[in-house]
Write a protein that holds these residues in place. Sequence first.
Motif, mmCIF file in Angstrom:
data_model
loop_
_atom_site.group_PDB
_atom_site.id
_atom_site.type_symbol
_atom_site.label_atom_id
_atom_site.label_comp_id
_atom_site.label_asym_id
_atom_site.label_seq_id
_atom_site.Cartn_x
_atom_site.Cartn_y
_atom_site.Cartn_z
ATOM 1 N N ALA A 156 -2.179 -0.749 -14.597
ATOM 2 C CA ALA A 156 -2.330 -1.056 -13.207
ATOM 3 C C ALA A 156 -3.727 -0.723 -12.690
ATOM 4 C CB ALA A 156 -1.312 -0.501 -12.416
ATOM 5 N N LYS A 157 -4.089 -1.344 -11.518
ATOM 6 C CA LYS A 157 -5.359 -0.978 -10.968
ATOM 7 C C LYS A 157 -5.268 0.629 -10.821
ATOM 8 C CE LYS A 157 -6.355 -5.317 -9.017
ATOM 9 N NZ LYS A 157 -6.245 -6.191 -8.031
ATOM 10 N N PRO A 158 -6.533 1.356 -10.920
ATOM 11 C CA PRO A 158 -6.327 2.691 -10.617
ATOM 12 C C PRO A 158 -5.931 3.107 -9.141
ATOM 13 C CG PRO A 158 -8.469 2.312 -11.513
ATOM 14 C CD PRO A 158 -7.655 0.814 -11.241
ATOM 15 N N LEU A 159 -4.975 4.081 -9.039
ATOM 16 C CA LEU A 159 -4.400 4.654 -7.882
ATOM 17 C C LEU A 159 -3.184 3.572 -7.245
ATOM 18 C CD1 LEU A 159 -7.402 5.914 -5.914
ATOM 19 C CD2 LEU A 159 -5.910 7.135 -7.372
ATOM 20 N N ASP A 160 -2.958 2.635 -8.173
ATOM 21 C CA ASP A 160 -1.721 1.401 -7.765
ATOM 22 C C ASP A 160 -0.350 2.024 -8.381
ATOM 23 O OD1 ASP A 160 -0.073 -0.599 -7.056
ATOM 24 O OD2 ASP A 160 -1.268 -2.053 -8.120
ATOM 25 N N TYR A 161 0.179 3.121 -7.889
ATOM 26 C CA TYR A 161 1.429 3.885 -8.352
ATOM 27 C C TYR A 161 2.430 3.014 -8.071
ATOM 28 C CZ TYR A 161 -1.801 7.797 -7.524
ATOM 29 O OH TYR A 161 -2.902 8.642 -7.465
#
Length: 164
Positions: A156-161
């Motif tokens: 996923a995109k970084p920080l997209d938990y």
Amino acid sequence: TPPADIVVAKPQVATTVVDQGRYLEFSGGGGAVLRAQKEPLLLSMHLGNITLWAEQAGLTANSTATFQTLGMSQGEQYFGGGMQNGRIYHRGHRVRVSIDYNWADGGNPNAAPFYMSTAGYGVYRNTWSPGYYDFTQGPAVLAHNESRYDAFFIAAKPLDYAAL
């Protein structure tokens, strides 16, 4: 009786492989690609122009375990490993992925072979074997006590938990 499978359904993903010269690029939809550098053999995962993770050394094994060695970005944090009492963020720590029945601070009574990173990826090792994830300092060393390496990666995109 044979041991239980940790993954019951066997996921099937249509994969495209493209030879890009210095590396092979594997894609299965969703935008993420796995690159296998040819010389030396090193793996990395990318989402668009973002490198989510990259091996600093190739997959290795000794008589008891398999190891993956990944670079660590500045400020990157790691979560997971199942129940790790007293710890949520694992940067600067070595996480034991085993069951010690210790419910006190520092125990790991319910381990799970999964971790995720703020860089935008998660790894689920397909194993019941004990191991460790060493995030004490770069590079990260990820090991399980078995002679094979079998893992599922999510991206996923970084920080997209939520996407992980």
